[in-house]
Design a protein around this motif. Sequence first.
Motif, mmCIF file in Angstrom:
data_model
loop_
_atom_site.group_PDB
_atom_site.id
_atom_site.type_symbol
_atom_site.label_atom_id
_atom_site.label_comp_id
_atom_site.label_asym_id
_atom_site.label_seq_id
_atom_site.Cartn_x
_atom_site.Cartn_y
_atom_site.Cartn_z
ATOM 1 N N PHE A 37 18.537 37.340 0.706
ATOM 2 C CA PHE A 37 17.975 38.657 1.027
ATOM 3 C C PHE A 37 17.024 39.135 -0.066
ATOM 4 N N ARG A 38 17.410 38.909 -1.319
ATOM 5 C CA ARG A 38 16.555 39.309 -2.440
ATOM 6 C C ARG A 38 15.243 38.531 -2.404
ATOM 7 N N GLY A 39 15.315 37.245 -2.098
ATOM 8 C CA GLY A 39 14.107 36.438 -1.995
ATOM 9 C C GLY A 39 13.185 36.913 -0.894
ATOM 10 N N ILE A 40 13.754 37.239 0.251
ATOM 11 C CA ILE A 40 12.949 37.747 1.361
ATOM 12 C C ILE A 40 12.290 39.070 0.986
ATOM 13 N N MET A 41 13.035 39.947 0.310
ATOM 14 C CA MET A 41 12.461 41.226 -0.125
ATOM 15 C C MET A 41 11.310 41.004 -1.095
ATOM 16 N N ALA A 42 11.469 40.066 -2.025
ATOM 17 C CA ALA A 42 10.420 39.817 -3.019
ATOM 18 C C ALA A 42 9.201 39.156 -2.378
ATOM 19 N N ILE A 43 9.423 38.252 -1.430
ATOM 20 C CA ILE A 43 8.302 37.610 -0.745
ATOM 21 C C ILE A 43 7.506 38.651 0.040
ATOM 22 N N ALA A 44 8.216 39.603 0.642
ATOM 23 C CA ALA A 44 7.558 40.675 1.395
ATOM 24 C C ALA A 44 6.967 41.740 0.474
ATOM 25 N N GLU A 45 7.170 41.588 -0.852
ATOM 26 C CA GLU A 45 6.709 42.534 -1.872
ATOM 27 C C GLU A 45 7.158 43.961 -1.563
ATOM 28 N N PHE A 59 6.154 36.831 -14.276
ATOM 29 C CA PHE A 59 5.786 35.955 -13.176
ATOM 30 C C PHE A 59 5.432 36.799 -11.967
ATOM 31 N N ASP A 60 4.841 36.155 -10.999
ATOM 32 C CA ASP A 60 4.489 36.804 -9.750
ATOM 33 C C ASP A 60 5.757 37.113 -8.951
ATOM 34 N N LEU A 61 5.826 38.295 -8.363
ATOM 35 C CA LEU A 61 7.011 38.706 -7.608
ATOM 36 C C LEU A 61 7.241 37.796 -6.402
ATOM 37 N N THR A 62 6.182 37.366 -5.754
ATOM 38 C CA THR A 62 6.333 36.463 -4.612
ATOM 39 C C THR A 62 6.897 35.114 -5.058
#
Length: 141
Positions: A37-45, A59-62
């Motif tokens: 879930f955290r990864g999905i949130m970060a990918i969606a910025e 580093f880049d959030l994505t």
Amino acid sequence: MSATHTPHASSAKYAWAGGLRVFAAVMLGIAGLLAIFRGIMAIAEDDVFVRTPNYVFQFDLTGWGWVHLGLGIVAALVSFGLFTAAAWARYSGIAIAALVIIANFLSLPYYPWWSVIMIAMSGFIIWALCVDRGEDAGVGR
């Protein structure tokens, strides 16, 4: 009672360690799901994350989203292996929990409180998997 009755005592002595393996499996599964879930949130910025300009490991959030998503998927899969008491899953669980600690340390400025919680949770997972010696404990011998 004779000395041949010691396997039962050995079994009782290490029975609590099997419970720790189940604890580690459940906690690793939860940690994996939350990392997904955290990864999905970060990918969606998502706006949930804090941005600090002066962090040494910037580093880049994505990019961090993909790291957490990958670790989360592997952690969730390894947790299923832990329920079968497979030795590969125990060693993999320790390695994945260590990687989760490193990833959360490096992403502290983006989500500080949650990173600290995940570091502590992963520490408990490593402890539980190291204490549970499985078949090496001499249970049933």
